[in-house]
Design a protein around this motif. Structure first.
Motif, PDB file in Angstrom:
ATOM      1  N   TRP A   1       0.832  -1.201   0.000  1.00  0.00           N
ATOM      2  CA  TRP A   1       0.000   0.000   0.000  1.00  0.00           C
ATOM      3  C   TRP A   1       0.869   1.255   0.000  1.00  0.00           C
ATOM      4  O   TRP A   1       0.574   2.243  -0.701  1.00  0.00           O
ATOM      5  N   ALA A   2       1.940   1.234   0.779  1.00  0.00           N
ATOM      6  CA  ALA A   2       2.848   2.381   0.808  1.00  0.00           C
ATOM      7  C   ALA A   2       3.484   2.611  -0.557  1.00  0.00           C
ATOM      8  O   ALA A   2       3.615   3.756  -1.021  1.00  0.00           O
ATOM      9  N   ALA A   3       3.870   1.510  -1.225  1.00  0.00           N
ATOM     10  CA  ALA A   3       4.468   1.645  -2.556  1.00  0.00           C
ATOM     11  C   ALA A   3       3.469   2.204  -3.560  1.00  0.00           C
ATOM     12  O   ALA A   3       3.823   3.019  -4.423  1.00  0.00           O
ATOM     13  N   VAL A   4       2.198   1.797  -3.473  1.00  0.00           N
ATOM     14  CA  VAL A   4       1.171   2.307  -4.390  1.00  0.00           C
ATOM     15  C   VAL A   4       0.957   3.802  -4.182  1.00  0.00           C
ATOM     16  O   VAL A   4       0.864   4.587  -5.144  1.00  0.00           O
ATOM     17  N   VAL A   5       0.871   4.234  -2.919  1.00  0.00           N
ATOM     18  CA  VAL A   5       0.661   5.655  -2.623  1.00  0.00           C
ATOM     19  C   VAL A   5       1.835   6.485  -3.129  1.00  0.00           C
ATOM     20  O   VAL A   5       1.660   7.554  -3.750  1.00  0.00           O
ATOM     21  N   VAL A   6       3.055   5.989  -2.875  1.00  0.00           N
ATOM     22  CA  VAL A   6       4.241   6.713  -3.338  1.00  0.00           C
ATOM     23  C   VAL A   6       4.265   6.790  -4.857  1.00  0.00           C
ATOM     24  O   VAL A   6       4.579   7.842  -5.452  1.00  0.00           O
ATOM     25  N   SER A   7       3.937   5.679  -5.517  1.00  0.00           N
ATOM     26  CA  SER A   7       3.934   5.676  -6.992  1.00  0.00           C
ATOM     27  C   SER A   7       2.901   6.643  -7.551  1.00  0.00           C
ATOM     28  O   SER A   7       3.109   7.232  -8.626  1.00  0.00           O
ATOM     29  N   PHE A   8       1.773   6.824  -6.861  1.00  0.00           N
ATOM     30  CA  PHE A   8       0.759   7.778  -7.310  1.00  0.00           C
ATOM     31  C   PHE A   8       1.328   9.199  -7.371  1.00  0.00           C
ATOM     32  O   PHE A   8       1.198   9.916  -8.372  1.00  0.00           O
ATOM     33  N   PHE A   9       1.979   9.606  -6.306  1.00  0.00           N
ATOM     34  CA  PHE A   9       2.549  10.957  -6.278  1.00  0.00           C
ATOM     35  C   PHE A   9       3.729  11.090  -7.225  1.00  0.00           C
ATOM     36  O   PHE A   9       3.864  12.092  -7.946  1.00  0.00           O
ATOM     37  N   VAL A  10       4.601  10.065  -7.246  1.00  0.00           N
ATOM     38  CA  VAL A  10       5.789  10.134  -8.101  1.00  0.00           C
ATOM     39  C   VAL A  10       5.393  10.126  -9.573  1.00  0.00           C
ATOM     40  O   VAL A  10       5.950  10.873 -10.391  1.00  0.00           O
ATOM     41  N   GLY A  11       4.408   9.288  -9.940  1.00  0.00           N
ATOM     42  CA  GLY A  11       3.968   9.227 -11.326  1.00  0.00           C
ATOM     43  C   GLY A  11       3.425  10.559 -11.828  1.00  0.00           C
ATOM     44  O   GLY A  11       3.766  11.033 -12.919  1.00  0.00           O
ATOM     45  N   GLY A  12       2.547  11.180 -11.009  1.00  0.00           N
ATOM     46  CA  GLY A  12       2.006  12.483 -11.401  1.00  0.00           C
ATOM     47  C   GLY A  12       3.084  13.549 -11.483  1.00  0.00           C
ATOM     48  O   GLY A  12       3.077  14.402 -12.389  1.00  0.00           O
TER      49      GLY A  12
END
Length: 450
Positions: free
Chosen positions: A158-169
């Motif tokens: 879950w932490a990796a998904v949240v981080v990827s959301f911000f990093v991707g944008g």
């Protein structure tokens, strides 16, 4: 003529009058005893210190009556003056039953755990039983239904998904700014970039697309990543809703210490088992002893059913306690027994040192062991309790799996989802409505002061 023991050295016990003790001619034995159901039990005759007691039909009482009948002696049973089994003191004296035998104030006691320190002041018979210390806790249970929506992924994922959301944008927006500086073309804003990231994760890509090749490539690979995450999450969520997982079982002291949130306890501080915990130089046992809570067994059983609590107890004692509980409640047993066993010391009878009838009684105990009487009696009594409840027919197997609730399962085997399964979605909707309401109030307040 004599015997040598590793704990005592040469022991003088020359049986010059061995035949004399085949018949004790009605001699009244003085027995000091504590209760330990189903191995030994009694009712107290009065409120006096060291009161006499009336034995109940328990394992050692059956053994005692058989030996007394064979050797022709009677007995009087009393509780120790301090109501303790016996622990050592700095002065070298012992408390409880062991202290009474140490000072020759009684003849013997029964169901006493073997202990090297005790062997220096009393004489032990051969081992009659081995009763290990076990861990008892609540059986692993399904997680709370309101958290079902987060269980398909671990906390790290879950932490990796949240981080990827911000990093991707952020990466998409940074590339767009760089392209604008080179080409001068109008590019999507930071808000649009964030919507691309969020929409991909939700399976709803945004309608506005970047015009440059690098931006389209980032979006393409982002959508592939989101597709894999969506498919994995949905399939795992279906599996968790259909067959909920269970919390992890604790099978050893090491696992109990590593898993945060557990408490544990023992019933008393005056038994040989407590002494073993207190004196152990094993670092794990020492850590368990430091965190051990002293509380009566019945109170700890209640805690087991309500919280993450482990009861440390002798095996036979808890099986009888569990039998009493089985009478008061219906359904499967809620208790789980850890697979590890500790301090599997034997227990036997203890005599004042150099008692002349020791060998004769010890030999009768050996005969009862070899003929299978002790095992047979134990099997008969292990399903009873001090109130003589649960004769064995309603007692459950130790670690029987708690059955899954099948009231919402169709004959085809498919699980029909109910409000209980999906309550997390409704909670999430309620949280969203609450946040939107707060945002609305904030907007109005901002416009008023503006």
């Amino acid at each position: 003529m004599n015997s040598w023991k590793s704990t005592k050295g040469l022991v003088s016990r020359t049986p010059l009058l061995r035949d004399q003790f085949r018949d004790l001619e009605g001699y009244k034995m003085r027995i000091t005893q504590m209760g330990w159901f189903p191995l030994i039990g009694y009712t107290v005759d009065s409120d006096e210190i060291s009161s006499t007691v009336t034995p109940l039909d328990t394992l050692h009482v059956r053994i005692l009556n058989a030996v007394a009948g064979a050797l022709n002696f009677t007995y009087e049973m009393r509780i120790p003056w301090d109501c303790q089994w016996g622990v050592s003191t700095p002065s070298g004296n012992w408390t409880g039953i062991i202290g009474t035998l140490q000072h020759h104030k009684s003849d013997f006691g029964m169901s006493i755990t073997y202990n090297i320190g005790r062997m220096k002041v009393v004489d032990y018979t051969r081992i009659l039983l081995k009763e290990p210390v076990i861990m008892v806790m609540s059986k692993p249970r399904p997680p709370p239904p309101y958290l079902a929506i987060i269980y398909p992924f671990t906390a790290e994922l879950w932490a990796a998904v949240v981080v990827s959301f911000f990093v991707g944008g952020l990466i998409l927006w940074t590339l767009q700014l760089a392209w604008k500086g080179i080409s001068g073309e109008q590019v999507i804003t930071f808000g649009d970039s964030s919507l691309h990231s969020f929409g991909g994760l939700m399976g709803q890509p945004a309608a506005t697309l970047p015009t440059n090749t690098s931006g389209l490539m980032i979006l393409a690979f982002w959508w592939i990543y989101c597709l894999l995450m969506n498919v994995t999450y949905k399939s795992s969520l279906i599996a968790h809703l259909s067959v909920p997982g269970k919390s992890k079982a604790i099978d050893s002291f090491d696992e109990m210490l590593r898993d945060p949130g557990w408490t544990w306890g023992y019933a008393d501080t005056h038994s040989g088992t407590y002494d073993l915990f207190r004196k152990s130089d094993n670092p794990v046992i020492h850590q368990v002893f430091e965190g051990m809570e002293i509380q009566p067994n019945d109170q700890q059983v209640e805690r087991i059913l309500k919280e993450k609590h482990v009861l440390i107890i002798k095996e036979f004692l808890f099986k009888s306690l569990k039998s009493a509980i089985a009478r008061s409640r219906r359904g499967p047993s809620p208790f789980y027994f850890g697979k590890s066993e500790y301090f599997a010391n034997g227990d036997g009878w203890t005599f004042r040192q150099n008692a002349p009838f020791f060998d004769a009684i010890d030999m009768k105990l050996q005969q009862l062991t070899e003929t299978g009487h002790i095992t047979h009696w134990l099997n008969q009594l292990i399903g009873t309790s001090p109130d003589d409840v649960c004769g064995g027919s309603t007692c459950e197997k130790d670690n029987e799996v708690v059955p899954v609730d099948i009231k919402n399962v169709e004959s085809s085997g498919q699980v029909v989802l109910s409000l209980n399964h999906l309550q997390s979605a409704f909670y999430l909707l309620a949280v969203g409505i609450g946040l939107a309401s707060l945002a609305f109030v904030g907007e109005n307040f901002y416009n008023i002061i503006k």
